[in-house]
Design a protein around this motif. Structure first.
Motif, PDB file in Angstrom:
ATOM      1  N   ILE A  73      20.010  11.148  54.150  1.00  0.00           N
ATOM      2  CA  ILE A  73      18.865  10.280  53.849  1.00  0.00           C
ATOM      3  C   ILE A  73      18.947   9.788  52.415  1.00  0.00           C
ATOM      4  CG2 ILE A  73      16.361  10.234  53.539  1.00  0.00           C
ATOM      5  CD1 ILE A  73      16.064  11.780  56.021  1.00  0.00           C
ATOM      6  N   CYS A  74      19.232  10.722  51.504  1.00  0.00           N
ATOM      7  CA  CYS A  74      19.265  10.339  50.089  1.00  0.00           C
ATOM      8  C   CYS A  74      20.361   9.323  49.834  1.00  0.00           C
ATOM      9  CB  CYS A  74      19.501  11.560  49.215  1.00  0.00           C
ATOM     10  SG  CYS A  74      18.090  12.595  49.234  1.00  0.00           S
ATOM     11  N   ILE A  81      13.234  10.680  44.918  1.00  0.00           N
ATOM     12  CA  ILE A  81      13.630  10.354  46.296  1.00  0.00           C
ATOM     13  C   ILE A  81      14.119  11.610  46.997  1.00  0.00           C
ATOM     14  CG2 ILE A  81      15.373   9.161  47.677  1.00  0.00           C
ATOM     15  CD1 ILE A  81      15.130   6.837  45.813  1.00  0.00           C
ATOM     16  N   LEU A  82      14.918  12.382  46.251  1.00  0.00           N
ATOM     17  CA  LEU A  82      15.446  13.626  46.829  1.00  0.00           C
ATOM     18  C   LEU A  82      14.287  14.537  47.228  1.00  0.00           C
ATOM     19  CD1 LEU A  82      18.108  15.206  47.294  1.00  0.00           C
ATOM     20  CD2 LEU A  82      17.624  16.366  45.165  1.00  0.00           C
ATOM     21  N   GLY A  83      13.340  14.686  46.278  1.00  0.00           N
ATOM     22  CA  GLY A  83      12.182  15.557  46.543  1.00  0.00           C
ATOM     23  C   GLY A  83      11.407  15.054  47.754  1.00  0.00           C
ATOM     24  N   ILE A 120      10.636  16.875  51.277  1.00  0.00           N
ATOM     25  CA  ILE A 120       9.282  17.127  51.783  1.00  0.00           C
ATOM     26  C   ILE A 120       9.141  16.593  53.205  1.00  0.00           C
ATOM     27  CG2 ILE A 120       6.840  16.504  51.486  1.00  0.00           C
ATOM     28  CD1 ILE A 120       7.387  16.615  48.460  1.00  0.00           C
ATOM     29  N   ILE A 121       9.637  15.371  53.408  1.00  0.00           N
ATOM     30  CA  ILE A 121       9.515  14.766  54.739  1.00  0.00           C
ATOM     31  C   ILE A 121      10.216  15.655  55.770  1.00  0.00           C
ATOM     32  CG2 ILE A 121      10.302  12.811  56.155  1.00  0.00           C
ATOM     33  CD1 ILE A 121       8.037  11.991  54.416  1.00  0.00           C
ATOM     34  N   ILE A 122      11.408  16.087  55.403  1.00  0.00           N
ATOM     35  CA  ILE A 122      12.155  16.891  56.371  1.00  0.00           C
ATOM     36  C   ILE A 122      11.458  18.225  56.588  1.00  0.00           C
ATOM     37  CG2 ILE A 122      14.326  18.107  56.681  1.00  0.00           C
ATOM     38  CD1 ILE A 122      15.612  15.612  55.479  1.00  0.00           C
ATOM     39  N   TYR A 123      10.922  18.739  55.479  1.00  0.00           N
ATOM     40  CA  TYR A 123      10.201  20.010  55.611  1.00  0.00           C
ATOM     41  C   TYR A 123       9.009  19.861  56.551  1.00  0.00           C
ATOM     42  CZ  TYR A 123       6.310  22.965  54.304  1.00  0.00           C
ATOM     43  OH  TYR A 123       5.202  23.738  54.354  1.00  0.00           O
ATOM     44  N   LEU A 133      10.132  30.162  51.028  1.00  0.00           N
ATOM     45  CA  LEU A 133       9.101  30.011  49.978  1.00  0.00           C
ATOM     46  C   LEU A 133       8.081  28.937  50.353  1.00  0.00           C
ATOM     47  CD1 LEU A 133      11.076  30.283  46.618  1.00  0.00           C
ATOM     48  CD2 LEU A 133       9.462  31.905  47.593  1.00  0.00           C
ATOM     49  N   TYR A 134       8.509  27.969  51.138  1.00  0.00           N
ATOM     50  CA  TYR A 134       7.613  26.867  51.476  1.00  0.00           C
ATOM     51  C   TYR A 134       6.415  27.317  52.307  1.00  0.00           C
ATOM     52  CZ  TYR A 134       9.718  26.965  56.115  1.00  0.00           C
ATOM     53  OH  TYR A 134      10.141  27.361  57.349  1.00  0.00           O
ATOM     54  N   LEU A 135       6.526  28.501  52.901  1.00  0.00           N
ATOM     55  CA  LEU A 135       5.440  28.965  53.771  1.00  0.00           C
ATOM     56  C   LEU A 135       4.256  29.520  52.992  1.00  0.00           C
ATOM     57  CD1 LEU A 135       7.366  31.026  56.470  1.00  0.00           C
ATOM     58  CD2 LEU A 135       6.185  28.882  56.795  1.00  0.00           C
ATOM     59  N   PHE A 136       4.497  29.815  51.719  1.00  0.00           N
ATOM     60  CA  PHE A 136       3.538  30.681  51.057  1.00  0.00           C
ATOM     61  C   PHE A 136       2.420  29.991  50.323  1.00  0.00           C
ATOM     62  CE2 PHE A 136       7.362  33.506  51.107  1.00  0.00           C
ATOM     63  CZ  PHE A 136       7.058  33.884  52.398  1.00  0.00           C
ATOM     64  N   LYS A 137       1.258  30.200  50.911  1.00  0.00           N
ATOM     65  CA  LYS A 137       0.042  29.749  50.238  1.00  0.00           C
ATOM     66  C   LYS A 137      -0.578  30.973  49.608  1.00  0.00           C
ATOM     67  CE  LYS A 137      -1.652  27.338  53.793  1.00  0.00           C
ATOM     68  NZ  LYS A 137      -2.529  27.464  54.769  1.00  0.00           N
TER      69      LYS A 137
END
Ligand code: HEM
Length: 860
Positions: A33-34, A261-263, A267-270, A397-401
């Motif tokens: 994508i990038c 753009i990378l970020g 995020i979109i893919i996440y 790590l993305y799961l953690f609220k």
């Protein structure tokens, strides 16, 4: 019902395998994508071109992607760059001409390249000997090409004709492009001719340019004004010189855009994957989570028990395993129908048996897989299950609220009590059942007795050498022995009883003196509790108090307060670079620098105290010497100076101070908050104290044993709001087994004590504050359901002190004062962020002296 062990298994949709595939695809997908976005919208690179005189060429160069454009014109013909936010108009015109004698070899061509915009016109005229005129061809080639075309019949060639009087031709340009104007001699002999070319070139109007630069010295840089500049024009002067117009443009990228753009792509893919993960979660309804909960006894069972992983309540009660349908399709070993399947075979890859049965198969004669009957070469034990997918670099790590303990409890509830996660690059074992916790802290206690090397331990833990941060081994054992026998032993705690009662009395005096006419008034109890514990600890450590009345060294007290505030701010912050080390390269480890600065301050403060004590010791005789913690450690230093260095002493002082203050103070704050929200419990506590102690003397530490309800309040508070909800992280020093799963070496262990202590399958109405649930029970760690102080080798050595201080403070405050909430509404019980589960909102409470205690209070 009997089922043949090798009957085909029904295949289920398997969320984890599906997620794994996605996880593997994620990295190439992001990259793709990038790269595509960059190529499509943001790739400019360098450009070499020939413009010719009197040219005006337009480029689209968005300032979002391009920061700067540099033009190089080695011939120094003064090329200029102009930046625009709107497309300029092609409204100007300039005329120039060349007239040359040209000698043209046989089958040769001559000409030049130039950039022409739409609407420009070329007029050519050449004169030569009449006989050779017919064999002269004029070519106009459109495109970047500047070389001789192989033949004039090239598709891109526009042959000019209509020669009149010699030869003459004209052409109107229909599209902005690069053009090569040339003349080709197809005569067998070379000829001499006169060539006249007249060009009227369409130019862009540059009067509305927002920025410009001129390459007077051969180069210049145009800064594109962010975010408006969208067009750039390169112009060349009209000097009629048709040769040597090589120009180079360099586009300097705006790096921030590419990172963004990378970020964004990540995020979109996440989100996409998270959405897919949610879909998987839904499919889990059909296929229950990895492990059904096994511990069912609602209150403390009499004995700890460990149930086979994967069986449900009914199984235990009925004594049977489960319906064979469930077993067969589920996760139970197809050989013994007892243990979970936790290993797989190579090469067939089937996962059908538990490790013991696999071992037996391997030791037997046939060595065949019970599913496909293929010869087994090897068996591998499975890692614990992993929830959702692990994203490259960041893992889970993305799961953690926040608060983390609640998020992790939800994940465990869905996926099982033994999970394998990745916090960035760190493998993590998340445990949230009593039996699994027991396995970690009994059978595997030594294996898990290390601490992970987090950045905080490097700076605040003297390079991992303090009691909290040191890995298991001789040094840690020695520190632990000193802590247990010299500093926190029952004897030593007994010696310091007067310090604690003196400090609580001074708090009571202060509260009493502030109440006007015995009326209610509001005060900040968070600070009151924190200052109380800090004073107690500092008096035990160094014989000094820094809060309240009668402070002698004011400047020292100010420094101390500053250090304390910064320490608790920083130690509560998560350093993301601990888990994603690559971030250090981008300088995203700001906390590390702050930790370094803080540690220098703490060090010099503690060292001053040591020097002061050393001086006092040298000036006094043995009997007169005080027995603070520093003194105890200094006397050890005298016998073994190489080992008990000043650094070890400083480390020990800092550990006691940071591990022993806000944990106890926080527990007091939560306890009082819970009581204020449940006045009937407060009433019961008042009544209990009135009966057993009365009004003629103040509560003292030894009274705790007589007051089961007060103890229940403390236990219940520690159950609902444990100061270390995930304990302190451990790390495995070698590979080990937990719940039948393989746990690799170097795995960080998180035991979700909050999750266990608030699990509705283990506790009746866990969200209700019920001190009476502990009555009649010793409230010990039976069943590993209540362990706010941890357990085993690395369990908290300060438990005895903490229980004394918390008990004394709560008991005395309840005995002497009446308490109510600061407002009508209930005390806000939300949890803030930080290591030791602070209250999000500091507790404000109203108090007034109890009528029956007035007499005693006025004598203090
Ligand atoms: C309510 C108060 C407290 C609670 C809830 C508490 C809880 C804990 C917990 C859960 C641990 C980690 C156990 C593990 O790693 O498995 C711990 C470690 C520790 N605590 Fe406490 N604590 C309290 C008060 C204190 C006090 C008053 C002191 C000392 C003055 C203290 C000193 C320590 C030390 C030194 C360690 C590290 C032990 C090691 O790594 O070997 N704690 N505490």
């Amino acid at each position: 019902m009997y089922r043949p062990a090798f009957a085909p298994l029904r295949h289920h949709h398997h969320p984890h395998r599906w997620q794994e595939c996605w996880a593997r695809l994620l990295f190439p997908l992001t990259l793709w994508i990038c790269v595509s976005v960059t190529i499509k919208y943001g790739y400019y690179g360098n450009r070499r071109m020939v413009l010719g005189p009197g040219s005006s060429r337009l480029f689209e160069a968005s300032s979002i992607f391009v920061k700067q454009i540099e033009v190089r014109d080695d011939a120094k013909k003064v090329v200029s760059l102009y930046g625009f936010s709107e497309k300029p108009e092609l409204s100007l015109e300039t005329n120039w001409s060349v007239s040359n004698y040209v000698t043209l070899g046989s089958y040769n061509q001559k000409g030049f390249s130039l950039w022409l915009n739409k609407g420009s016109r070329i007029k050519m005229r050449w004169e030569a000997q009449t006989s050779s005129l017919d064999q002269l061809l004029v070519s106009l080639i459109k495109g970047e090409q500047t070389l001789l075309p192989t033949s004039t019949s090239s598709l891109d060639a526009h042959t000019l004709n209509e020669p009149t009087n010699g030869k003459e031709a004209g052409y109107t340009i229909e599209e902005d492009d690069n053009y090569h104007v040339g003349i080709i001699n197809t005569n067998p002999r070379s000829i001499i001719m006169v060539m006249n070319i007249n060009i009227s070139s369409k130019m862009y109007d540059t009067s509305k340019a927002k920025s410009m630069c001129s390459a007077i010295d051969g180069s210049c840089r145009l800064n594109l004004l962010f975010p408006n500049t969208k067009f750039v024009i390169v112009t060349t002067p009209n000097n009629g010189d048709a040769g040597g117009w090589y120009i180079e443009l360099t586009f300097v990228a705006r790096v921030v855009t590419y990172i963004a753009i990378l970020g964004f792509a990540v995020i979109i893919i996440y989100l996409l994957l998270k959405y897919l993960g949610t879909c998987d979660g839904e499919s889990d309804v059909e296929e229950p989570p990895v492990q059904a909960i096994t511990e069912t006894n609602p209150l403390m069972p009499e004995k700890s028990f460990r149930l086979p992983y994967g069986t449900g309540d009914e199984d235990r009660e009925s004594g049977s395993s489960s319906s064979s349908e469930d077993l067969y399709d589920g996760k139970i070993c197809v050989i013994c129908y007892d243990e979970p399947r936790n290993c797989f075979f190579i090469p067939c890859g089937h996962c059908a048996t538990c490790y013991d049965c696999a071992q037996r198969i391997m030791e037997g004669e046939s060595k065949l897989c019970p599913i496909c009957r293929k010869l087994i070469h090897k068996k591998f034990q499975k890692l614990p299950p992993s929830p959702h997918l692990s994203v490259p670099i960041i893992g889970h790590l993305y799961l953690f609220k926040k608060p983390l303990h609640r998020t992790l409890a939800k994940i465990s509830d869905q996926y099982g009590p033994i999970l394998f996660l990745r916090f960035g690059s760190r493998p993590v074992l998340l445990v949230s059942s009593p039996s699994a916790a027991e396995e970690c802290f009994t059978k595997n206690d030594i294996v898990f007795a290390n601490r992970p090397r987090l950045v905080a331990g490097k700076h605040l833990g003297y390079n991992y050498t303090t009691l909290v941060w040191a890995s298991y081994g001789h040094h840690w054992r020695n520190l632990r022995r000193i802590a247990a026998t010299e500093i926190l032993s029952t004897n030593r705690l007994q010696m310091f009883t007067s310090i604690r009662s003196h400090e609580i009395q001074s708090l009571i005096r202060w509260l009493f003196s502030n109440s006007y006419d015995g009326e209610y008034y509001t005060l900040d109890m968070k600070s009151a509790f924190f200052e109380l514990t800090l004073n107690i600890m500092m008096r035990m450590i160094a014989g000094k108090r820094y809060y309240g009345d009668n402070i002698v060294e004011l400047e020292e007290a100010r420094k101390f307060k500053e250090i304390v505030t910064e320490t608790f701010q920083l130690s509560g912050a998560t350093n993301i670079a601990d888990f994603v080390p690559v971030l250090k390269w981008f300088g995203l480890n700001g906390i590390e620098k702050k930790l370094q600065v803080l540690q220098e301050k703490r060090d010099s403060f503690m060292q001053d105290l040591i020097l002061e004590h050393r001086k006092m010791r040298s000036e006094s005789s043995c009997e007169q010497r005080s027995k603070t913690m520093i003194d105890v450690l200094l006397s050890l230093q005298e016998t073994e100076p190489e080992y008990y260095t000043d650094e070890i002493i400083r480390g020990m002082m800092q550990v006691m101070l940071s591990a022993g203050t806000d944990t106890s103070a926080g527990t007091m704050e939560w306890a009082l908050s819970l009581l204020l929200n449940k006045p009937e419990a407060l009433e019961k506590a008042h009544a209990e104290i009135d009966i057993h102690i009365g009004q003629s003397r103040l509560f003292d530490e030894s009274d705790r044993a007589k007051l089961p309800y007060l103890q229940g309040i403390i236990q219940e508070t520690l159950r609902m709001y444990p100061a270390d909800p995930l304990l302190v992280p451990h790390e495995s020093s070698s590979e080990c087994m937990v719940g039948g799963f393989r746990v690799p070496r170097g795995t960080m262990l998180l035991v979700n004590m909050w999750g266990i202590q608030n699990d509705p399958k283990l506790w009746k109405e866990p969200t209700e504050f019920k001190p009476e649930r502990f009555q009649g029970l010793r409230g010990e760690r039976d069943g590993f359901m209540l362990m706010p102080f941890g357990y085993g080798r690395r369990g908290c050595p300060g438990e005895g002190l903490a229980m004394r201080v918390v008990g004394l403070a709560l008991g005395t405050l309840i005995q002497c004062f009446e308490w109510e909430r600061a407002g009508e509404e209930e005390v806000d019980m939300s949890e803030g962020t930080g290591l030791t589960m602070p209250k999000a909102q500091p507790l404000l409470a109203r108090c007034r002296p109890r009528q029956t205690m007035m007499n005693l209070l006025s004598q203090l």
